[in-house]
Design an enzyme around this catalytic site. Structure first.
Site, mmCIF file in Angstrom:
data_model
loop_
_atom_site.group_PDB
_atom_site.id
_atom_site.type_symbol
_atom_site.label_atom_id
_atom_site.label_comp_id
_atom_site.label_asym_id
_atom_site.label_seq_id
_atom_site.Cartn_x
_atom_site.Cartn_y
_atom_site.Cartn_z
ATOM 1 N N SER A 163 -12.293 5.669 2.713
ATOM 2 C CA SER A 163 -10.929 5.298 2.334
ATOM 3 C C SER A 163 -10.461 5.946 1.046
ATOM 4 O O SER A 163 -9.270 5.994 0.783
ATOM 5 C CB SER A 163 -10.818 3.788 2.223
ATOM 6 O OG SER A 163 -11.670 3.325 1.202
ATOM 7 N N HIS B 202 -11.012 1.628 8.412
ATOM 8 C CA HIS B 202 -9.815 2.467 8.239
ATOM 9 C C HIS B 202 -9.566 3.364 9.450
ATOM 10 O O HIS B 202 -8.691 4.230 9.404
ATOM 11 C CB HIS B 202 -9.941 3.334 6.985
ATOM 12 C CG HIS B 202 -9.701 2.557 5.725
ATOM 13 N ND1 HIS B 202 -8.453 2.367 5.185
ATOM 14 C CD2 HIS B 202 -10.556 1.890 4.918
ATOM 15 C CE1 HIS B 202 -8.541 1.642 4.090
ATOM 16 N NE2 HIS B 202 -9.806 1.339 3.903
ATOM 17 N N LYS C 274 -6.357 -4.523 7.934
ATOM 18 C CA LYS C 274 -5.721 -3.241 7.634
ATOM 19 C C LYS C 274 -4.657 -2.941 8.695
ATOM 20 O O LYS C 274 -3.613 -3.560 8.681
ATOM 21 C CB LYS C 274 -6.798 -2.176 7.503
ATOM 22 C CG LYS C 274 -7.578 -2.457 6.207
ATOM 23 C CD LYS C 274 -8.759 -1.625 5.936
ATOM 24 C CE LYS C 274 -9.316 -2.041 4.578
ATOM 25 N NZ LYS C 274 -10.749 -1.901 4.471
#
Ligand SMILES: *Cc1c(COP(=O)(O)O)cnc(C)c1O
Length: 394
Positions: free
Chosen positions: A183, A211, A242
């Site tokens: 990330s 991610h 996320k």
């Protein structure tokens, strides 16, 4: 403050002196392309709300309906108080979405790592871990008490070398673990090559796709789908906080893995599950991802557009292969100053320094979302240009 605690203030002052003290902004609005901070509207480039789902009407509606039907709290841990049908529904929906046999949900992605790694390996075992793996993987590894052997970042040759060395010394079981998307830089693990090493040396293979899901693969199905590695990765860890826009974590893979974690995953056994509202919102997020790839497509268009603009301006955006756009500046105080000036100009993008990234690699990390319009991105590029020139970065 008693003398016994005065060292804490000393440490805090040291952090401030080094430009490493984190201040946290207070938001008076939902997460979205724009935020209200201190009474002002600012453009948001900080959140992992990749698809703009954190304030989506379908998710909010599902959460409200779940409160009416299931209340607000889970009562106790699932093994004692029983599990709600909603949690089981989310698990089977996630398994289908990821194309695996089973999934088990946790309170967060962090907890999923703390659950699964110690359930797989123990004192007689070894873990091969990418040197830049996320803090929750590192903590899960430490909790397991297995021997931890790090290999150079995204480097299958170095992995092979350390596996051969370690095999010569002997161990019982071995786990290979990596982030899917890293990330801080936005680069992607070479999972196909890691799978080959895992197959050569009989290593259990685990990827943390926090991610990657909602970003990589067909309609956001994640890194395994991105590389077409179905059936060759034993464990996938994911988060609902996320791209999915809510909160929670999960482990997906073969049925025995999920069954074993219901018996031995400590955060599952000793901490209550997320609320019915959270779970219902997560299910609505899976629905949306299955209905259309439009949000994921838009995220990638936005990422490409912004990165190209930043490169044209002369910024160093590193090695990112995803919509994550690091803007590498060097020393932490410069990054903090840059972030402060951006904020004064209406752009909220956080500075990140040591220990999250190596010393001398401090940066602004720009998180692009499908929620940004072209106009938002142009406005941000204008502000980056202005501040970059002012601080003599470009
Ligand atoms: C964000 C992140 C986590 C933690 O997820 P939460 O659900 O916020 O606890 C775990 N692993 C990786 C790689 C992450 O990026």
């Amino acid at each position: 403050m008693s003398d016994r605690l005065s060292w804490i203030q000393d440490e805090l002052n040291t952090l401030k002196g080094q430009g490493l003290f984190t201040t946290i902004r207070t938001l008076a609005s939902p997460q979205g392309a724009w935020l209200e901070v201190d009474g002002r509207q600012v453009l948001n480039f900080c959140s992992n709300n990749y698809l703009g789902l954190a304030n989506h009407p379908r998710l909010k509606d599902a959460a409200q309906r779940a409160i009416q039907s299931h209340g607000v709290g889970p009562g106790a841990v699932r093994t004692i108080a029983g599990t709600m049908d909603l949690h089981l529904e989310l698990e089977s929906r996630l398994a289908a979405f990821k194309g695996v046999e089973a999934a088990i949900s946790f309170q967060s992605g962090f907890n999923a790592n703390l659950a699964v790694i110690p359930a797989l390996v123990d004192k007689e075992d070894v873990i091969f871990s990418d040197e830049l793996n996320h803090a929750s993987i590192i903590d899960g590894c430490r909790l397991s008490r297995a021997r931890i052997v790090r290999y150079r970042h995204n480097n299958p040759d170095d992995l092979r070398r350390v596996v051969q060395e370690t095999r010569a010394q002997g161990y019982r079981r071995a786990l290979l673990v990596t982030d899917g998307v890293f990330s801080m830089d936005g680069d992607i693990a070479p999972l196909g090559q890691l799978a080959l090493v895992a197959e050569e040396h009989n290593l259990m293979l685990m990827v943390d796709d926090a991610h990657g899901e909602g970003v990589l693969g067909r309609g956001g199905r994640g890194i395994v789908d991105h590389y077409g590695l179905h059936g060759r990765v034993d464990i996938e860890v994911g988060t609902m906080s996320k791209a999915f826009g809510v909160v929670g974590g999960y482990v997906a893979g073969r049925q025995p893995v999920a069954d074993w974690l219901r018996q031995r995953g400590r955060p599952f056994l000793f901490s209550s599950a997320v609320t019915p509202a959270d779970v219902a919102a997560c299910i609505a997020a899976v629905d949306l991802l299955e209905e259309s790839t439009a949000m994921v497509d838009r995220l990638w268009e936005n990422g490409r557009y912004f990165k190209a603009g930043m490169k044209r301006l002369g910024f160093d955006t590193g090695v990112s292969e995803t919509p994550i756009t690091p803007v590498i500046l060097g020393e932490a105080p410069l990054a903090q100053q840059f972030s402060k000036r951006l904020f004064q100009e209406g752009v909220f993008a956080t500075a990140i320094g040591f220990p999250t990234v190596p010393r001398g690699k401090a940066r602004i990390r720009v998180m692009i979302s499908a929620a940004h319009t072209n106009h938002d991105l142009d406005q941000a590029l204008g502000v980056f240009e202005k501040v970059g020139q002012e601080l003599a970065v470009i």
